[in-house]
Design a protein around this motif. Structure first.
Motif, PDB file in Angstrom:
ATOM      1  N   ARG A 142      28.545 -54.233  75.017  1.00 11.97           N
ATOM      2  CA  ARG A 142      28.531 -52.787  74.752  1.00 11.97           C
ATOM      3  C   ARG A 142      28.842 -52.001  76.030  1.00 11.97           C
ATOM      4  N   GLN A 143      28.355 -52.477  77.173  1.00  8.78           N
ATOM      5  CA  GLN A 143      28.671 -51.825  78.448  1.00  8.78           C
ATOM      6  C   GLN A 143      30.177 -51.896  78.713  1.00  8.78           C
ATOM      7  N   GLY A 144      30.774 -53.051  78.440  1.00  7.63           N
ATOM      8  CA  GLY A 144      32.217 -53.196  78.592  1.00  7.63           C
ATOM      9  C   GLY A 144      32.979 -52.227  77.701  1.00  7.63           C
ATOM     10  N   LEU A 145      32.487 -52.034  76.483  1.00  7.93           N
ATOM     11  CA  LEU A 145      33.104 -51.063  75.578  1.00  7.93           C
ATOM     12  C   LEU A 145      32.985 -49.647  76.143  1.00  7.93           C
ATOM     13  N   ARG A 146      31.783 -49.300  76.619  1.00  9.89           N
ATOM     14  CA  ARG A 146      31.589 -47.954  77.189  1.00  9.89           C
ATOM     15  C   ARG A 146      32.486 -47.730  78.399  1.00  9.89           C
ATOM     16  N   ASN A 147      32.682 -48.780  79.206  1.00 10.93           N
ATOM     17  CA  ASN A 147      33.571 -48.660  80.370  1.00 10.93           C
ATOM     18  C   ASN A 147      35.000 -48.331  79.952  1.00 10.93           C
ATOM     19  N   HIS A 148      35.330 -48.647  78.707  1.00  4.70           N
ATOM     20  CA  HIS A 148      36.653 -48.333  78.174  1.00  4.70           C
ATOM     21  C   HIS A 148      36.616 -47.101  77.261  1.00  4.70           C
ATOM     22  N   GLY A 149      35.507 -46.342  77.321  1.00  2.00           N
ATOM     23  CA  GLY A 149      35.410 -45.099  76.562  1.00  2.00           C
ATOM     24  C   GLY A 149      35.102 -45.281  75.092  1.00  2.00           C
ATOM     25  N   ILE A 150      34.516 -46.412  74.728  1.00  2.00           N
ATOM     26  CA  ILE A 150      34.199 -46.682  73.322  1.00  2.00           C
ATOM     27  C   ILE A 150      32.685 -46.797  73.165  1.00  2.00           C
ATOM     28  N   GLU A 151      32.107 -45.930  72.335  1.00  2.00           N
ATOM     29  CA  GLU A 151      30.662 -45.948  72.091  1.00  2.00           C
ATOM     30  C   GLU A 151      30.290 -46.883  70.944  1.00  2.00           C
ATOM     31  N   ASP A 152      31.085 -46.877  69.893  1.00  2.00           N
ATOM     32  CA  ASP A 152      30.792 -47.644  68.682  1.00  2.00           C
ATOM     33  C   ASP A 152      31.696 -48.877  68.630  1.00  2.00           C
ATOM     34  N   PRO A 153      31.116 -50.090  68.494  1.00  2.00           N
ATOM     35  CA  PRO A 153      31.944 -51.295  68.420  1.00  2.00           C
ATOM     36  C   PRO A 153      32.998 -51.241  67.312  1.00  2.00           C
ATOM     37  N   GLY A 154      32.757 -50.455  66.276  1.00  4.74           N
ATOM     38  CA  GLY A 154      33.721 -50.305  65.196  1.00  4.74           C
ATOM     39  C   GLY A 154      35.012 -49.619  65.636  1.00  4.74           C
ATOM     40  N   GLN A 155      34.975 -48.966  66.794  1.00  9.94           N
ATOM     41  CA  GLN A 155      36.164 -48.313  67.323  1.00  9.94           C
ATOM     42  C   GLN A 155      37.080 -49.294  68.059  1.00  9.94           C
ATOM     43  N   ALA A 156      36.644 -50.554  68.157  1.00 10.51           N
ATOM     44  CA  ALA A 156      37.440 -51.561  68.871  1.00 10.51           C
ATOM     45  C   ALA A 156      38.013 -52.572  67.889  1.00 10.51           C
ATOM     46  N   ARG A 157      39.302 -52.830  68.012  1.00  9.55           N
ATOM     47  CA  ARG A 157      39.911 -53.898  67.217  1.00  9.55           C
ATOM     48  C   ARG A 157      39.444 -55.243  67.765  1.00  9.55           C
ATOM     49  N   CYS A 158      39.433 -55.366  69.118  1.00  8.30           N
ATOM     50  CA  CYS A 158      38.939 -56.614  69.699  1.00  8.30           C
ATOM     51  C   CYS A 158      38.536 -56.400  71.153  1.00  8.30           C
ATOM     52  N   VAL A 159      37.691 -57.320  71.625  1.00 15.10           N
ATOM     53  CA  VAL A 159      37.323 -57.413  73.035  1.00 15.10           C
ATOM     54  C   VAL A 159      37.533 -58.861  73.438  1.00 15.10           C
ATOM     55  N   VAL A 160      38.243 -59.042  74.537  1.00 20.41           N
ATOM     56  CA  VAL A 160      38.533 -60.379  75.041  1.00 20.41           C
ATOM     57  C   VAL A 160      37.906 -60.518  76.421  1.00 20.41           C
ATOM     58  N   LEU A 161      37.195 -61.623  76.630  1.00 21.79           N
ATOM     59  CA  LEU A 161      36.706 -61.964  77.963  1.00 21.79           C
ATOM     60  C   LEU A 161      37.841 -62.702  78.663  1.00 21.79           C
ATOM     61  N   GLU A 162      38.416 -62.064  79.673  1.00 22.69           N
ATOM     62  CA  GLU A 162      39.564 -62.638  80.362  1.00 22.69           C
ATOM     63  C   GLU A 162      39.133 -63.731  81.338  1.00 22.69           C
ATOM     64  N   THR A 163      40.091 -64.461  81.845  1.00 26.04           N
ATOM     65  CA  THR A 163      39.786 -65.593  82.735  1.00 26.04           C
ATOM     66  C   THR A 163      39.157 -65.162  84.049  1.00 26.04           C
ATOM     67  N   ASP A 164      39.319 -63.887  84.425  1.00 25.23           N
ATOM     68  CA  ASP A 164      38.708 -63.393  85.663  1.00 25.23           C
ATOM     69  C   ASP A 164      37.332 -62.778  85.425  1.00 25.23           C
ATOM     70  N   GLY A 165      36.840 -62.838  84.179  1.00 27.51           N
ATOM     71  CA  GLY A 165      35.520 -62.307  83.856  1.00 27.51           C
ATOM     72  C   GLY A 165      35.525 -60.865  83.383  1.00 27.51           C
ATOM     73  N   ALA A 166      36.683 -60.221  83.374  1.00 24.71           N
ATOM     74  CA  ALA A 166      36.779 -58.827  82.925  1.00 24.71           C
ATOM     75  C   ALA A 166      36.932 -58.771  81.409  1.00 24.71           C
ATOM     76  N   PHE A 167      36.499 -57.656  80.836  1.00 26.27           N
ATOM     77  CA  PHE A 167      36.679 -57.419  79.406  1.00 26.27           C
ATOM     78  C   PHE A 167      37.971 -56.633  79.191  1.00 26.27           C
ATOM     79  N   SER A 168      38.810 -57.117  78.297  1.00 26.82           N
ATOM     80  CA  SER A 168      39.959 -56.356  77.819  1.00 26.82           C
ATOM     81  C   SER A 168      39.593 -55.825  76.453  1.00 26.82           C
ATOM     82  N   VAL A 169      39.827 -54.535  76.249  1.00 27.55           N
ATOM     83  CA  VAL A 169      39.451 -53.890  74.992  1.00 27.55           C
ATOM     84  C   VAL A 169      40.700 -53.298  74.352  1.00 27.55           C
ATOM     85  N   VAL A 170      40.872 -53.600  73.059  1.00 29.75           N
ATOM     86  CA  VAL A 170      41.951 -53.007  72.282  1.00 29.75           C
ATOM     87  C   VAL A 170      41.296 -52.091  71.243  1.00 29.75           C
TER      88      VAL A 170
END
Length: 157
Positions: free
Chosen positions: A124-152
């Motif tokens: 959820r913190q990763g989502l907020r860092n991308h400006g998303i409060e509700d997980p339903g606003q995200a199509r997907c979240v990927v944990l990248e190989t460097d440990g960062a979250f990619s949010v679509v």
């Protein structure tokens, strides 16, 4: 304890400037990949280079030539592994992890989160860092190989 001699300080200054210059030259010669945050292997090499530089600066028993050789060895090994990884899948699988899908269409993928040791609060913190409060606003979240979250975002279709 606080001060032993001016010659010790002079050695740190002289060796520090030379070792730092050598490290910069080695890194420039090795290319951009040496200090990227691509995966855990790259992170370990970065830490090892910093540790080696500190040892050169502060340990009288390690000569400048030995320290520069150690840094050159680390850079060369990093180059050899990344070169091999780009050419052979087996080497790539050995040194690099794969991205992991943690959230899909607003639904937490609990098994994947457990495997990657990521809890809902962190996601959820990763989502907020991308400006998303509700997980339903995200199509997907990927944990990248460097440990960062990619949010679509869900609205990005």
């Amino acid at each position: 304890m606080f001060f032993e001699s001016w010659s010790d300080l002079g050695r740190v200054l002289a060796v520090g400037v030379c070792a730092y210059a050598a490290l910069i030259l080695l890194l420039r010669a090795s290319g951009k990949r040496t200090l990227t945050k691509m995966n855990a292997f790259d992170f370990v090499v970065t830490i090892a280079l910093g540790s080696t530089l500190a040892t050169i600066l502060l340990n009288r028993d390690v000569s400048l030539a030995e320290g520069v050789l150690a840094m050159a060895l680390l850079v060369w090994l990093q180059f050899a592994i990344t070169w091999s990884s780009a050419r052979w899948a087996a080497v790539h699988r050995l040194v690099a992890s794969e991205p992991t899908l943690l959230l899909h269409d607003g639904e937490f993928l609990r098994e994947a989160m457990r495997r990657e040791r990521v809890n809902e609060r962190e996601l959820r913190q990763g989502l907020r860092n991308h400006g998303i409060e509700d997980p339903g606003q995200a199509r997907c979240v990927v944990l990248e190989t460097d440990g960062a979250f990619s949010v679509v975002r869900a609205d990005s279709r």
